[in-house]
Write a protein that holds these residues in place. Sequence first.
Motif, PDB file in Angstrom:
ATOM      1  N   ALA A   8      40.890  38.571  80.191  1.00 27.50           N
ATOM      2  CA  ALA A   8      42.226  38.313  79.674  1.00 27.50           C
ATOM      3  C   ALA A   8      42.286  37.028  78.848  1.00 27.50           C
ATOM      4  CB  ALA A   8      43.228  38.237  80.821  1.00 27.50           C
ATOM      5  N   ASN A   9      41.366  36.102  79.112  1.00 27.08           N
ATOM      6  CA  ASN A   9      41.365  34.809  78.422  1.00 27.08           C
ATOM      7  C   ASN A   9      40.080  34.591  77.641  1.00 27.08           C
ATOM      8  OD1 ASN A   9      43.900  33.398  79.666  1.00 27.08           O
ATOM      9  ND2 ASN A   9      42.813  34.269  81.417  1.00 27.08           N
ATOM     10  N   SER A  10      39.516  35.677  77.110  1.00 24.90           N
ATOM     11  CA  SER A  10      38.236  35.590  76.409  1.00 24.90           C
ATOM     12  C   SER A  10      38.348  34.956  75.023  1.00 24.90           C
ATOM     13  CB  SER A  10      37.609  36.987  76.291  1.00 24.90           C
ATOM     14  OG  SER A  10      38.488  37.861  75.598  1.00 24.90           O
TER      15      SER A  10
ATOM     16  N   SER B 102      48.519  29.189 101.208  1.00 23.47           N
ATOM     17  CA  SER B 102      48.148  27.952 101.891  1.00 23.47           C
ATOM     18  C   SER B 102      48.342  28.075 103.399  1.00 23.47           C
ATOM     19  CB  SER B 102      48.985  26.780 101.353  1.00 23.47           C
ATOM     20  OG  SER B 102      50.367  27.031 101.558  1.00 23.47           O
ATOM     21  N   ASP B 103      49.023  29.129 103.834  1.00 24.22           N
ATOM     22  CA  ASP B 103      49.201  29.349 105.266  1.00 24.22           C
ATOM     23  C   ASP B 103      47.952  29.960 105.900  1.00 24.22           C
ATOM     24  OD1 ASP B 103      51.844  28.405 105.247  1.00 24.22           O
ATOM     25  OD2 ASP B 103      52.583  30.353 104.607  1.00 24.22           O
ATOM     26  N   THR B 104      47.324  30.896 105.184  1.00 21.71           N
ATOM     27  CA  THR B 104      46.151  31.589 105.728  1.00 21.71           C
ATOM     28  C   THR B 104      44.865  31.208 105.017  1.00 21.71           C
ATOM     29  OG1 THR B 104      46.396  33.456 104.203  1.00 21.71           O
ATOM     30  CG2 THR B 104      47.601  33.576 106.291  1.00 21.71           C
ATOM     31  N   ASN B 105      44.970  30.485 103.892  1.00 18.24           N
ATOM     32  CA  ASN B 105      43.825  30.113 103.055  1.00 18.24           C
ATOM     33  C   ASN B 105      43.165  31.325 102.406  1.00 18.24           C
ATOM     34  OD1 ASN B 105      43.980  27.285 103.927  1.00 18.24           O
ATOM     35  ND2 ASN B 105      43.220  28.079 105.877  1.00 18.24           N
ATOM     36  N   ASP B 106      43.866  32.452 102.366  1.00 17.63           N
ATOM     37  CA  ASP B 106      43.321  33.668 101.779  1.00 17.63           C
ATOM     38  C   ASP B 106      43.384  33.600 100.248  1.00 17.63           C
ATOM     39  OD1 ASP B 106      42.099  36.098 101.906  1.00 17.63           O
ATOM     40  OD2 ASP B 106      43.817  37.197 102.711  1.00 17.63           O
ATOM     41  N   TYR B 107      42.463  34.289  99.586  1.00 16.26           N
ATOM     42  CA  TYR B 107      42.370  34.329  98.120  1.00 16.26           C
ATOM     43  C   TYR B 107      42.244  32.926  97.531  1.00 16.26           C
ATOM     44  CZ  TYR B 107      44.003  39.178  98.577  1.00 16.26           C
ATOM     45  OH  TYR B 107      44.141  40.500  98.910  1.00 16.26           O
ATOM     46  N   ASP B 108      41.456  32.098  98.184  1.00 16.69           N
ATOM     47  CA  ASP B 108      41.342  30.693  97.779  1.00 16.69           C
ATOM     48  C   ASP B 108      40.324  30.547  96.648  1.00 16.69           C
ATOM     49  OD1 ASP B 108      41.616  27.971  97.665  1.00 16.69           O
ATOM     50  OD2 ASP B 108      40.554  27.555  99.544  1.00 16.69           O
ATOM     51  N   ILE B 109      40.720  30.932  95.447  1.00 13.41           N
ATOM     52  CA  ILE B 109      39.800  30.906  94.313  1.00 13.41           C
ATOM     53  C   ILE B 109      40.569  30.628  93.039  1.00 13.41           C
ATOM     54  CG2 ILE B 109      39.932  33.380  93.766  1.00 13.41           C
ATOM     55  CD1 ILE B 109      36.815  33.219  93.401  1.00 13.41           C
ATOM     56  N   ALA B 110      39.901  29.970  92.090  1.00 12.83           N
ATOM     57  CA  ALA B 110      40.510  29.655  90.801  1.00 12.83           C
ATOM     58  C   ALA B 110      39.407  29.553  89.751  1.00 12.83           C
ATOM     59  CB  ALA B 110      41.292  28.344  90.882  1.00 12.83           C
ATOM     60  N   LEU B 111      39.810  29.700  88.502  1.00 12.21           N
ATOM     61  CA  LEU B 111      38.880  29.580  87.378  1.00 12.21           C
ATOM     62  C   LEU B 111      39.372  28.517  86.411  1.00 12.21           C
ATOM     63  CD1 LEU B 111      38.172  33.344  86.616  1.00 12.21           C
ATOM     64  CD2 LEU B 111      36.482  31.674  87.377  1.00 12.21           C
ATOM     65  N   MET B 112      38.429  27.803  85.814  1.00 14.52           N
ATOM     66  CA  MET B 112      38.749  26.816  84.797  1.00 14.52           C
ATOM     67  C   MET B 112      37.962  27.171  83.536  1.00 14.52           C
ATOM     68  SD  MET B 112      38.512  23.371  87.156  1.00 14.52           S
ATOM     69  CE  MET B 112      39.681  22.334  86.287  1.00 14.52           C
ATOM     70  N   LYS B 113      38.679  27.322  82.426  1.00 15.87           N
ATOM     71  CA  LYS B 113      37.999  27.583  81.157  1.00 15.87           C
ATOM     72  C   LYS B 113      37.802  26.264  80.422  1.00 15.87           C
ATOM     73  CE  LYS B 113      37.864  30.510  77.089  1.00 15.87           C
ATOM     74  NZ  LYS B 113      38.515  31.576  76.275  1.00 15.87           N
TER      75      LYS B 113
ATOM     76  N   LEU C  82      34.093  41.025  78.914  1.00 14.95           N
ATOM     77  CA  LEU C  82      34.238  40.381  80.219  1.00 14.95           C
ATOM     78  C   LEU C  82      34.296  38.863  80.137  1.00 14.95           C
ATOM     79  CD1 LEU C  82      31.818  42.569  82.391  1.00 14.95           C
ATOM     80  CD2 LEU C  82      34.306  42.696  82.228  1.00 14.95           C
ATOM     81  N   GLY C  83      34.287  38.321  78.919  1.00 17.21           N
ATOM     82  CA  GLY C  83      34.418  36.882  78.774  1.00 17.21           C
ATOM     83  C   GLY C  83      33.126  36.138  78.566  1.00 17.21           C
ATOM     84  N   TYR C  84      32.004  36.864  78.483  1.00 13.95           N
ATOM     85  CA  TYR C  84      30.726  36.224  78.173  1.00 13.95           C
ATOM     86  C   TYR C  84      30.542  36.173  76.655  1.00 13.95           C
ATOM     87  CZ  TYR C  84      29.552  36.830  83.116  1.00 13.95           C
ATOM     88  OH  TYR C  84      29.561  36.773  84.495  1.00 13.95           O
ATOM     89  N   ARG C  85      29.526  35.461  76.216  1.00 14.81           N
ATOM     90  CA  ARG C  85      29.312  35.310  74.777  1.00 14.81           C
ATOM     91  C   ARG C  85      28.440  36.421  74.201  1.00 14.81           C
ATOM     92  NH1 ARG C  85      30.912  30.818  72.087  1.00 14.81           N
ATOM     93  NH2 ARG C  85      32.305  29.581  73.375  1.00 14.81           N
ATOM     94  N   SER C  86      27.610  37.029  75.007  1.00 18.50           N
ATOM     95  CA  SER C  86      26.759  38.137  74.580  1.00 18.50           C
ATOM     96  C   SER C  86      26.136  38.747  75.821  1.00 18.50           C
ATOM     97  CB  SER C  86      25.673  37.658  73.609  1.00 18.50           C
ATOM     98  OG  SER C  86      24.789  36.747  74.268  1.00 18.50           O
ATOM     99  N   SER C  87      25.287  39.729  75.639  1.00 14.44           N
ATOM    100  CA  SER C  87      24.541  40.285  76.772  1.00 14.44           C
ATOM    101  C   SER C  87      23.192  39.589  76.872  1.00 14.44           C
ATOM    102  CB  SER C  87      24.339  41.788  76.593  1.00 14.44           C
ATOM    103  OG  SER C  87      23.555  42.050  75.441  1.00 14.44           O
TER     104      SER C  87
ATOM    105  N   SER D 201      40.611  23.833  79.105  1.00 15.43           N
ATOM    106  CA  SER D 201      41.644  24.426  78.259  1.00 15.43           C
ATOM    107  C   SER D 201      42.609  25.301  79.045  1.00 15.43           C
ATOM    108  CB  SER D 201      41.014  25.262  77.138  1.00 15.43           C
ATOM    109  OG  SER D 201      40.301  26.371  77.670  1.00 15.43           O
ATOM    110  N   LYS D 202      42.164  25.846  80.181  1.00 19.44           N
ATOM    111  CA  LYS D 202      43.032  26.742  80.942  1.00 19.44           C
ATOM    112  C   LYS D 202      42.626  26.752  82.407  1.00 19.44           C
ATOM    113  CE  LYS D 202      44.985  31.409  81.045  1.00 19.44           C
ATOM    114  NZ  LYS D 202      46.369  30.909  80.933  1.00 19.44           N
ATOM    115  N   ILE D 203      43.623  26.841  83.281  1.00 26.95           N
ATOM    116  CA  ILE D 203      43.406  26.959  84.724  1.00 26.95           C
ATOM    117  C   ILE D 203      44.125  28.211  85.203  1.00 26.95           C
ATOM    118  CG2 ILE D 203      43.847  25.937  86.994  1.00 26.95           C
ATOM    119  CD1 ILE D 203      43.817  23.181  85.569  1.00 26.95           C
TER     120      ILE D 203
END
Length: 502
Positions: free
Chosen positions: A499-501, A347-358, A200-205, A337-339
Amino acid sequence: MTSFPNVYENYLPEHVQPPSNRNTQEEYPPPYPSAGGDYPPPYSSVGAGQYPPYPYPSTASAQYQPYYIPAQGPTHPPTQITQRNVPHQKPARSCSPQRKTYCCVISLFLTLSALGIGAYVILRFVKDSPTGSSSSHCQAVVTRCNGISECADNSDELGCVRFSGTSSQLEVYGWQDKRWLPVCYTAWSPSLADKTCKQLGYRSSYQTQGTTGQPSSSLVVNTTKQITNIQSVLSNSLQCTTKETVSLKCIDCGKRIKTSGRIVGGVPALLGKWPWQVSLHYKSRHVCGGTIISEDWVVTAGHCFFEDEAFDPSKWKVYSGFISQRQLSGATLRYVSKITSHRSYSSDTNDYDIALMKLQKPLEFTAQVRPACLPTYNQEFPHGMACWITGFGRTKEGATSTSDILLEATVNIIGSGTCNRRRIYNGAVTQRMICAGKLSGGVDSCQGDSGGPLVCEVSGTWYLAGVTSWGHGCARINRPGVYAQVTQLSNWMFSQMEANSN
């Protein structure tokens, strides 16, 4: 924050300010609907079609800061080909009266054939998908989450793991039953816990144990199978022999140093009180907030990437472990390193307004730098619950600059039924949004707070309930802040982290 203003509407990057020689009141609409009127129109926003590409012309001295309600969303896929934009396309012939019956029969046959073939391809292509997504890199027949990668980009094996309930019960999508199922604790091991979390992209449990339950169906670990991902070693079972299922936590999160007193409404925060808060600098200027969720990942708002160039990781810096923009020398700096921004963001409804930065280099957790917890998919933050917002945004609507110091304020969760009332947001709040604030006004997020955290404490642990997204003005009556609801978007987050682990 305006005494915690609305993190939204005024969320345009601070770098975009009106030149002093322009009458901005006449030439450009305000970054939020006017105060007049009883309620905003449905899906009102400062999005495409209402403003120029950037709210104000760019100047050498202009500061840049994304609006709470975005001025421009992320790059969209290439324009879909239509008859109007295909060059040299000839108009279709119409049926003459003499051939009307023949044409209609042929047309009906071709239409039904096309629909049938399309339906067949879709069903074969997206078979057994827990998310309903597909990839052009996949084989004709794909079975999601069966442990076998049938897509070149491995997309058929992403998004197959989630967590449920207060015990953080591990659930995996069972491709045979076509539903989410818990995993039996029998034959579970710390190495499988580490493997799942790394997937899931973490380093360990961090912590795993058995939790009591009596599921009608479950998944059991098959120790004879070779593990490529957690779903590859699971098989269906009617019940667990020990009646225990797996509880798993991938990271020690949601904890902070002890501080005395609770300060209400847009006041300075103590160092270490909100250790997951970060400041995102675009071209060396604070633009948005963000939240640490692991050593490698920060979550923020999709509308913070307001122009194509903003998707270039080299343009960004991430600062954490500090409370003053004037003392960045003492902050922890990381490069990006990645966005990745949600492709359904609008941008019309502001729906799914989320992003990740690695981050290029993992964070080292200290008392001042720690992650907030991601909630489980079905965790609830009920109407009236007291939560907190933090950020370096403007301290009042119409202010010309953001705050140099980290501000905090307490807000209350407002149910979507209330928030969607005609006199408030008139149906503009979707299932992927959560409202928080005070209907009486006075406390809210504001421009510059975009992407920052809305966190709620549950049994001593702080969870990221929302990501600062949009609103009308800052701290107005009946205009609470609207946040991207993390519980509805966590599966997308895990998929992107997986996907970007590497």
